[in-house]
Design a protein around this motif. Structure first.
Motif, PDB file in Angstrom:
ATOM      1  N   GLU A  65       0.895  -1.266   0.044  1.00  0.00           N
ATOM      2  CA  GLU A  65       0.155  -0.071   0.170  1.00  0.00           C
ATOM      3  C   GLU A  65       1.029   1.125   0.030  1.00  0.00           C
ATOM      4  OE1 GLU A  65      -3.983  -1.815   2.390  1.00  0.00           O
ATOM      5  OE2 GLU A  65      -2.327  -0.861   3.478  1.00  0.00           O
ATOM      6  N   GLU A 116       2.450   1.634  -3.497  1.00  0.00           N
ATOM      7  CA  GLU A 116       1.792   2.024  -4.491  1.00  0.00           C
ATOM      8  C   GLU A 116       1.128   3.288  -4.167  1.00  0.00           C
ATOM      9  OE1 GLU A 116      -0.381  -2.162  -5.004  1.00  0.00           O
ATOM     10  OE2 GLU A 116      -1.121  -0.730  -3.683  1.00  0.00           O
ATOM     11  N   ASP A 153       4.719   1.198  -9.468  1.00  0.00           N
ATOM     12  CA  ASP A 153       4.011  -0.109 -10.059  1.00  0.00           C
ATOM     13  C   ASP A 153       4.579  -1.232  -9.312  1.00  0.00           C
ATOM     14  OD1 ASP A 153       1.967  -1.420 -11.537  1.00  0.00           O
ATOM     15  OD2 ASP A 153       3.575  -2.166 -12.642  1.00  0.00           O
TER      16      ASP A 153
END
Length: 314
Positions: A250, A253, A258
């Motif tokens: 998390e 991202e 990516d």
């Protein structure tokens, strides 16, 4: 990152109590992507609804894929959608195939399957047949009516041992696996309790004999105290803090980097990432104990860090 593929549901057939098979054909073109025994695909069934299913058809026939899907008693949405909503003619997005359960070269093979865990084993058996390799299968289930693909397997004769629990009890693993055999590859797929028991029974087998595939985390694997730590993404030149209330994935991202993920529980291996510095706190159910001990890779979707800082090859 694996490209998405749109497939059409060509057939849905009942294979046993609570189990259906899906036959998927390409929405565009004549062939589905190639695959090998042990591979699985992700089906994107809706927003935030993505599930992994083993391919259980014929790898030499790319006109379609076959998947087996169990209606999970405590479904998180995936199996209920397949059983109750998905219909012939519907289109579904697929990702893969990926193979974390490949059939290795061995002198002979011993397969142990529980329930829907028979699905990846079916093409493995066919591959052994084609190669003239000796093999045996012990297939357990709650009762005979809940055991899928029985007629298909019965064609192999006494090399397949059906073991319904209501008449035979639990699989007799000490008898099945009690004698370690050099050159024999043991493959097991099924419920977590079966995988754990087989893993324990095979602890005295030669290293590398046992091959497992899990679709659910090991009991307690995701437990532990969550404290913040720092992660440096070496290739991206970014350093970030992973908060106590978020996963590495998390945080990565959120930083705009990516990171391929799928299961988000540490079972599929999609997000496997090299560790350049630091000591991971492994919470996955994918890596072997030896691989975890080496600290060379980590699954950012669920694992954390024992050291204040990790450097990842991202």
């Amino acid at each position: 990152m694996t490209e998405d593929l749109t497939a059409v549901v060509a057939a849905i057939e009942a294979e046993a109590d609570g189990i259906v098979s899906l036959r998927l054909e390409p929405a565009v073109g004549e062939k589905m992507p190639a695959w090998e025994p042990g591979a699985h695909v992700d089906l994107v069934l809706g927003p935030d609804l993505e599930r992994q299913y083993s391919l259980c058809g014929d790898p030499t026939d790319l006109s379609s894929w076959r998947l087996g899907v169990l209606r999970e008693p405590e479904s998180r949405g995936g199996s209920a959608y397949v059983h109750d909503t998905l219909a012939v003619g519907d289109q579904v997005v697929c990702r893969g195939p990926r193979n974390n359960f490949a059939l290795v070269e061995a002198d002979e093979y011993l397969f142990v399957a529980g329930g829907i865990g028979i699905t990846p084993i079916l093409p493995m058996i066919a591959a052994c047949e084609a190669a003239g390799k000796p093999w045996r299968l012990f297939y357990g289930g709650r009762q005979e009516s809940s055991m899928a693909f029985r007629a298909e397997l019965a064609a192999y004769g006494d090399r397949v041992v059906f073991w319904p629990q209501d008449t035979h009890g639990l699989l007799d693993l000490p008898a099945i696996l009690g004698t370690p055999t050099e050159g024999t590859a043991v493959y097991c797929c099924g419920p977590g309790v079966l995988l754990d028991a087989v893993e324990q029974q095979c602890a005295v087998w030669p290293a590398g004999s046992l091959h497992l595939e899990r679709f659910r985390p090991k009991e307690g694997a995701l437990d532990g105290a969550n404290v913040p730590f720092e992660v440096e993404l070496d290739a991206s030149g970014i350093t970030l803090t992973v908060g106590a209330d978020q996963t590495m994935a998390e945080a990565i991202e959120a930083a705009g980097v990516d990171l391929p993920t799928s299961c988000r529980e540490g079972t599929c291996g999609t997000c496997e990432t090299y560790v350049l510095e630091g000591e991971p706190e492994h919470r996955d159910s994918y890596l072997s104990a030896e691989e975890q001990e080496s600290g060379e890779v980590v699954m950012p979707c669920c694992s954390r860090s024992r050291s204040p800082r990790l450097v990842l090859d991202l």
